[in-house]
Scaffold this motif. Structure first.
Motif, PDB file in Angstrom:
ATOM      1  N   THR A  53       4.107   6.220  15.188  1.00  0.00           N
ATOM      2  CA  THR A  53       4.654   5.680  16.429  1.00  0.00           C
ATOM      3  C   THR A  53       5.761   4.660  16.161  1.00  0.00           C
ATOM      4  O   THR A  53       6.629   4.468  17.000  1.00  0.00           O
ATOM      5  N   ILE A  54       5.728   4.022  15.008  1.00  0.00           N
ATOM      6  CA  ILE A  54       6.749   3.026  14.666  1.00  0.00           C
ATOM      7  C   ILE A  54       7.590   3.471  13.467  1.00  0.00           C
ATOM      8  O   ILE A  54       8.168   2.651  12.762  1.00  0.00           O
ATOM      9  N   ASP A  55       7.665   4.777  13.222  1.00  0.00           N
ATOM     10  CA  ASP A  55       8.449   5.351  12.118  1.00  0.00           C
ATOM     11  C   ASP A  55       8.054   4.771  10.765  1.00  0.00           C
ATOM     12  O   ASP A  55       8.902   4.352   9.973  1.00  0.00           O
ATOM     13  N   LEU A  56       6.784   4.733  10.490  1.00  0.00           N
ATOM     14  CA  LEU A  56       6.276   4.219   9.228  1.00  0.00           C
ATOM     15  C   LEU A  56       5.633   5.360   8.458  1.00  0.00           C
ATOM     16  O   LEU A  56       4.710   6.010   8.958  1.00  0.00           O
ATOM     17  N   HIS A  57       6.141   5.607   7.249  1.00  0.00           N
ATOM     18  CA  HIS A  57       5.578   6.654   6.406  1.00  0.00           C
ATOM     19  C   HIS A  57       5.603   6.184   4.964  1.00  0.00           C
ATOM     20  O   HIS A  57       6.665   5.948   4.395  1.00  0.00           O
ATOM     21  N   VAL A  58       4.416   6.029   4.369  1.00  0.00           N
ATOM     22  CA  VAL A  58       4.284   5.699   2.959  1.00  0.00           C
ATOM     23  C   VAL A  58       3.761   6.954   2.272  1.00  0.00           C
ATOM     24  O   VAL A  58       2.719   7.481   2.656  1.00  0.00           O
ATOM     25  N   PRO A  59       4.493   7.467   1.278  1.00  0.00           N
ATOM     26  CA  PRO A  59       4.043   8.705   0.632  1.00  0.00           C
ATOM     27  C   PRO A  59       2.703   8.508  -0.071  1.00  0.00           C
ATOM     28  O   PRO A  59       2.416   7.443  -0.609  1.00  0.00           O
ATOM     29  N   ILE A  60       1.908   9.553  -0.053  1.00  0.00           N
ATOM     30  CA  ILE A  60       0.601   9.506  -0.706  1.00  0.00           C
ATOM     31  C   ILE A  60       0.732  10.209  -2.057  1.00  0.00           C
ATOM     32  O   ILE A  60       0.903  11.418  -2.112  1.00  0.00           O
ATOM     33  N   ASN A  61       0.706   9.431  -3.119  1.00  0.00           N
ATOM     34  CA  ASN A  61       0.677   9.967  -4.465  1.00  0.00           C
ATOM     35  C   ASN A  61      -0.265   9.101  -5.295  1.00  0.00           C
ATOM     36  O   ASN A  61      -0.900   8.180  -4.774  1.00  0.00           O
ATOM     37  N   PHE A  62      -0.370   9.401  -6.577  1.00  0.00           N
ATOM     38  CA  PHE A  62      -1.344   8.696  -7.405  1.00  0.00           C
ATOM     39  C   PHE A  62      -1.042   7.201  -7.495  1.00  0.00           C
ATOM     40  O   PHE A  62      -1.959   6.372  -7.439  1.00  0.00           O
ATOM     41  N   VAL A  63       0.220   6.842  -7.608  1.00  0.00           N
ATOM     42  CA  VAL A  63       0.585   5.430  -7.761  1.00  0.00           C
ATOM     43  C   VAL A  63       0.280   4.646  -6.486  1.00  0.00           C
ATOM     44  O   VAL A  63      -0.354   3.573  -6.539  1.00  0.00           O
ATOM     45  N   THR A  64       0.702   5.164  -5.333  1.00  0.00           N
ATOM     46  CA  THR A  64       0.466   4.427  -4.088  1.00  0.00           C
ATOM     47  C   THR A  64      -1.023   4.403  -3.734  1.00  0.00           C
ATOM     48  O   THR A  64      -1.515   3.400  -3.214  1.00  0.00           O
ATOM     49  N   ALA A  65      -1.734   5.487  -4.030  1.00  0.00           N
ATOM     50  CA  ALA A  65      -3.172   5.491  -3.765  1.00  0.00           C
ATOM     51  C   ALA A  65      -3.895   4.505  -4.667  1.00  0.00           C
ATOM     52  O   ALA A  65      -4.838   3.837  -4.240  1.00  0.00           O
ATOM     53  N   THR A  66      -3.456   4.383  -5.914  1.00  0.00           N
ATOM     54  CA  THR A  66      -4.071   3.419  -6.832  1.00  0.00           C
ATOM     55  C   THR A  66      -3.791   1.992  -6.381  1.00  0.00           C
ATOM     56  O   THR A  66      -4.687   1.144  -6.388  1.00  0.00           O
ATOM     57  N   ILE A  67      -2.559   1.723  -5.973  1.00  0.00           N
ATOM     58  CA  ILE A  67      -2.214   0.375  -5.501  1.00  0.00           C
ATOM     59  C   ILE A  67      -3.035   0.009  -4.274  1.00  0.00           C
ATOM     60  O   ILE A  67      -3.628  -1.068  -4.203  1.00  0.00           O
ATOM     61  N   SER A  68      -3.101   0.909  -3.309  1.00  0.00           N
ATOM     62  CA  SER A  68      -3.841   0.592  -2.088  1.00  0.00           C
ATOM     63  C   SER A  68      -5.345   0.573  -2.333  1.00  0.00           C
ATOM     64  O   SER A  68      -6.066  -0.174  -1.681  1.00  0.00           O
ATOM     65  N   GLY A  69      -5.826   1.385  -3.269  1.00  0.00           N
ATOM     66  CA  GLY A  69      -7.255   1.401  -3.552  1.00  0.00           C
ATOM     67  C   GLY A  69      -7.719   0.171  -4.307  1.00  0.00           C
ATOM     68  O   GLY A  69      -8.771  -0.390  -4.021  1.00  0.00           O
ATOM     69  N   LEU A  70      -6.936  -0.267  -5.285  1.00  0.00           N
ATOM     70  CA  LEU A  70      -7.341  -1.420  -6.094  1.00  0.00           C
ATOM     71  C   LEU A  70      -7.060  -2.749  -5.396  1.00  0.00           C
ATOM     72  O   LEU A  70      -7.835  -3.687  -5.519  1.00  0.00           O
ATOM     73  N   LEU A  71      -5.963  -2.834  -4.655  1.00  0.00           N
ATOM     74  CA  LEU A  71      -5.603  -4.098  -4.019  1.00  0.00           C
ATOM     75  C   LEU A  71      -6.082  -4.220  -2.581  1.00  0.00           C
ATOM     76  O   LEU A  71      -6.092  -5.316  -2.024  1.00  0.00           O
ATOM     77  N   GLY A  72      -6.423  -3.104  -1.960  1.00  0.00           N
ATOM     78  CA  GLY A  72      -6.937  -3.143  -0.592  1.00  0.00           C
ATOM     79  C   GLY A  72      -5.835  -3.368   0.426  1.00  0.00           C
ATOM     80  O   GLY A  72      -4.720  -2.864   0.299  1.00  0.00           O
ATOM     81  N   LEU A  73      -6.142  -4.148   1.450  1.00  0.00           N
ATOM     82  CA  LEU A  73      -5.178  -4.401   2.524  1.00  0.00           C
ATOM     83  C   LEU A  73      -3.914  -5.123   2.054  1.00  0.00           C
ATOM     84  O   LEU A  73      -2.821  -4.787   2.534  1.00  0.00           O
ATOM     85  N   PRO A  74      -3.993  -6.088   1.124  1.00  0.00           N
ATOM     86  CA  PRO A  74      -2.731  -6.665   0.629  1.00  0.00           C
ATOM     87  C   PRO A  74      -1.857  -5.632  -0.081  1.00  0.00           C
ATOM     88  O   PRO A  74      -0.627  -5.694   0.012  1.00  0.00           O
ATOM     89  N   GLY A  75      -2.455  -4.679  -0.758  1.00  0.00           N
ATOM     90  CA  GLY A  75      -1.687  -3.626  -1.399  1.00  0.00           C
ATOM     91  C   GLY A  75      -1.004  -2.726  -0.392  1.00  0.00           C
ATOM     92  O   GLY A  75       0.151  -2.326  -0.581  1.00  0.00           O
ATOM     93  N   ILE A  76      -1.717  -2.414   0.688  1.00  0.00           N
ATOM     94  CA  ILE A  76      -1.110  -1.593   1.743  1.00  0.00           C
ATOM     95  C   ILE A  76       0.024  -2.368   2.413  1.00  0.00           C
ATOM     96  O   ILE A  76       1.081  -1.798   2.698  1.00  0.00           O
ATOM     97  N   ALA A  77      -0.182  -3.653   2.635  1.00  0.00           N
ATOM     98  CA  ALA A  77       0.886  -4.470   3.230  1.00  0.00           C
ATOM     99  C   ALA A  77       2.099  -4.505   2.302  1.00  0.00           C
ATOM    100  O   ALA A  77       3.246  -4.415   2.772  1.00  0.00           O
TER     101      ALA A  77
END
Length: 87
Positions: A53-77
C-alpha cells in the motif's frame, strides 16, 4: 540424481548418526539458526504483503532473511530504511 539415490544417501546418513552419535550442541545451534532464518523470511513476506500500500518491497533472499531473523524488528527496520533511502 535419481530420487531413490538421494533418499538412500539421507537414510544412510541418519543411520550413521544414530550409530555413531552426534554432538548435540552444534546440531542444536544449526537448528536454531535455521528456524530464525525461516521466521525472518516469514516476517519479510508479511512486510511485503502489507507494505504494498505504501510501495514498500524488500526482497526475500538468504541475506535479508538472516538479517531479519537474527536481529528481529530492528533488522527489519534497517532493511526498510536501506530500501527507502539508499536503494
Amino acid at each position: 540424481m535419481e530420487p531413490i539415490v538421494v533418499i538412500s544417501i539421507l537414510g544412510g546418513l541418519i543411520v550413521l548418526v544414530l550409530i555413531v552419535g552426534a554432538p548435540l550442541k552444534p546440531i542444536r545451534l544449526v537448528g536454531q539458526l535455521f528456524v530464525k532464518v525461516m521466521i525472518g523470511a516469514l516476517l519479510l513476506f508479511f512486510l511485503n504483503a502489507f507494505g504494498t500500500t505504501i510501495d514498500l518491497h524488500v526482497p526475500i533472499n538468504f541475506v535479508t532473511a538472516t538479517i531479519s531473523g537474527l536481529l528481529g524488528l530492528p533488522g527489519i527496520a534497517a532493511l526498510v530504511i536501506i530500501d527507502m533511502f539508499i536503494l
